[in-house]
Design an enzyme around this catalytic site. Structure first.
Site, PDB file in Angstrom:
ATOM      1  N   ASP A  74       0.841  -1.203   0.000  1.00 45.50           N
ATOM      2  CA  ASP A  74       0.000   0.000   0.000  1.00 45.50           C
ATOM      3  C   ASP A  74       0.875   1.253   0.000  1.00 45.50           C
ATOM      4  OD1 ASP A  74       0.960  -0.237   2.598  1.00 45.50           O
ATOM      5  OD2 ASP A  74      -0.992  -0.549   3.500  1.00 45.50           O
ATOM      6  N   ASN A 143      -7.873  -0.307  13.393  1.00 43.51           N
ATOM      7  CA  ASN A 143      -9.309  -0.450  13.091  1.00 43.51           C
ATOM      8  C   ASN A 143      -9.592  -1.752  12.340  1.00 43.51           C
ATOM      9  OD1 ASN A 143      -8.139   0.077  10.663  1.00 43.51           O
ATOM     10  ND2 ASN A 143      -9.436   1.817  10.114  1.00 43.51           N
ATOM     11  N   HIS A 145      -7.834  -2.794   9.727  1.00 43.64           N
ATOM     12  CA  HIS A 145      -7.488  -2.801   8.304  1.00 43.64           C
ATOM     13  C   HIS A 145      -6.316  -3.728   8.025  1.00 43.64           C
ATOM     14  CE1 HIS A 145      -4.867   1.108   8.754  1.00 43.64           C
ATOM     15  NE2 HIS A 145      -4.077   0.074   8.789  1.00 43.64           N
ATOM     16  N   GLU A 150      -9.556  -0.485   4.379  1.00 37.29           N
ATOM     17  CA  GLU A 150     -10.246   0.067   5.544  1.00 37.29           C
ATOM     18  C   GLU A 150     -11.595  -0.633   5.757  1.00 37.29           C
ATOM     19  OE1 GLU A 150      -8.564   1.811   7.530  1.00 37.29           O
ATOM     20  OE2 GLU A 150      -8.354   3.913   6.935  1.00 37.29           O
TER      21      GLU A 150
HETATM   22  C1  GLP Z   1      -0.594   0.782   8.477  1.00 34.17           C
HETATM   23  C2  GLP Z   1      -0.300  -0.002   7.178  1.00 34.17           C
HETATM   24  C3  GLP Z   1      -0.549  -1.471   7.347  1.00 34.17           C
HETATM   25  C4  GLP Z   1       0.020  -1.891   8.692  1.00 34.17           C
HETATM   26  C5  GLP Z   1      -0.821  -1.321   9.801  1.00 34.17           C
HETATM   27  C6  GLP Z   1      -0.279  -1.575  11.192  1.00 34.17           C
HETATM   28  O1  GLP Z   1      -1.504   1.788   8.296  1.00 34.17           O
HETATM   29  N1  GLP Z   1      -1.020   0.480   6.032  1.00 34.17           N
HETATM   30  O2  GLP Z   1       0.015  -2.201   6.265  1.00 34.17           O
HETATM   31  O3  GLP Z   1       0.015  -3.288   8.790  1.00 34.17           O
HETATM   32  O4  GLP Z   1      -1.100   0.032   9.588  1.00 34.17           O
HETATM   33  O5  GLP Z   1       0.791  -0.746  11.498  1.00 34.17           O
HETATM   34  P1  GLP Z   1       1.667  -0.927  12.801  1.00 34.17           P
HETATM   35  O6  GLP Z   1       2.434  -2.189  12.616  1.00 34.17           O
HETATM   36  O7  GLP Z   1       2.577   0.274  12.830  1.00 34.17           O
HETATM   37  O8  GLP Z   1       0.738  -0.993  13.954  1.00 34.17           O
END
Ligand code: GLP
Length: 254
Positions: A74, A143, A145, A150
């Site tokens: 992403d 959330n 995702h 989302e």
């Molecule tokens: C981000 C990314 C995801 C990631 C998630 C968790 O927004 N788009 O690919 O897995 O949120 O992030 P974190 O590991 O910093 O909690």
């Protein structure tokens, strides 16, 4: 490790380092079996230990990533790899460059394309040419995702542009420590595309994720919690949690 109803597996480990090394093992095993595998890997705080371990293994000659094809998950819409708040830039700095992944084997989600819809379809086609995803290592958003799919993302969705939720934008801004504004839209590999991967490893760490872990793994399967659809893929899904992330589950014996 415990097998759950539905056939997926849950592994609860004592430390973040174990989560990281199990995720690195999944990448290592995948490229040992299928050297030119198409693999997608997450950004964020959770996978940092996995990347450190993978770079260590590359330098020690314990893993050969020269033939693997890395497809990014992403990116914020319009961001280019040299922008400050670019997930792609982050992945290059954290992993792709130190691991020496050849440029020709790096496939970037085309978030800055003039025609994002056509470019997203071309990205899917490129992935199909490489046989689809052999492995998807995923983090979990606060959330629920997956990548930037989302809440509201259908389980058969493909790579596309979508609006980020206000909470995701806040999380992102904190991540970049207020250095820069974060676009409010993103391009993400589709949830359906990800669910087709032949192996999916979801890694989650920390008590702040315990409630969304519970909702994702034990709650109803719903558009409100995109990660809840992961449970549909049976034994292709492995969930790896540290004890804190698993603390909301009814059975953490795994
Ligand atoms: C981000 C990314 C995801 C990631 C998630 C968790 O927004 N788009 O690919 O897995 O949120 O992030 P974190 O590991 O910093 O909690």
């Amino acid at each position: 490790m415990t097998e759950q109803a539905g056939g997926w597996s849950l592994r609860v480990v004592d430390s973040y380092d174990e989560v990281a090394s199990i995720a690195a093992d999944a990448v290592t095993e995948t490229v040992a079996r299928v050297p030119d595998a198409a693999i997608t890997l997450p950004t964020g705080s959770t996978p940092i230990g996995m990347y450190e371990e993978l770079v260590r293994r590359v330098r020690a000659g314990e893993i050969d990533l020269n033939h693997a094809h890395i497809f990014t998950l992403d990116e914020y819409l319009g961001q280019r790899p040299d922008d400050v708040a670019s997930l792609t830039r982050w992945l290059f700095e954290t992993f792709l460059t130190p691991a020496g992944i050849p440029d020709t084997n790096i496939h970037l989600v085309p978030a800055a394309a003039d025609d994002p819809e056509a470019a997203a379809a071309a990205y899917e086609a490129d992935l199909a040419v490489h046989g689809g995803l052999e492995l998807a290592v995923l983090g979990l958003g606060p959330n629920g995702h997956i990548a930037f799919n989302e809440p509201g993302s259908p389980p058969d969705s493909r790579t596309r542009v979508l609006d980020l939720e206000p909470g995701t934008i806040r999380q992102s801004e904190e991540y970049w420590k207020g250095d820069t504004a974060v676009p409010h839209r993103a391009m993400t590999l589709g949830l359906g595309t990800i669910l087709e991967a032949r192996r999916i490893v979801l890694i989650v760490s920390g008590a702040s994720k315990s409630e969304i872990v519970r909702a994702s793994l034990e709650g109803p399967q719903t558009l409100d919690v995109p990660a809840s659809w992961l449970r549909n893929v049976g034994s292709r899904l492995e969930v790896v949690l540290d004890r804190a992330a698993a603390s909301g589950l009814s059975d953490t014996a795994g």
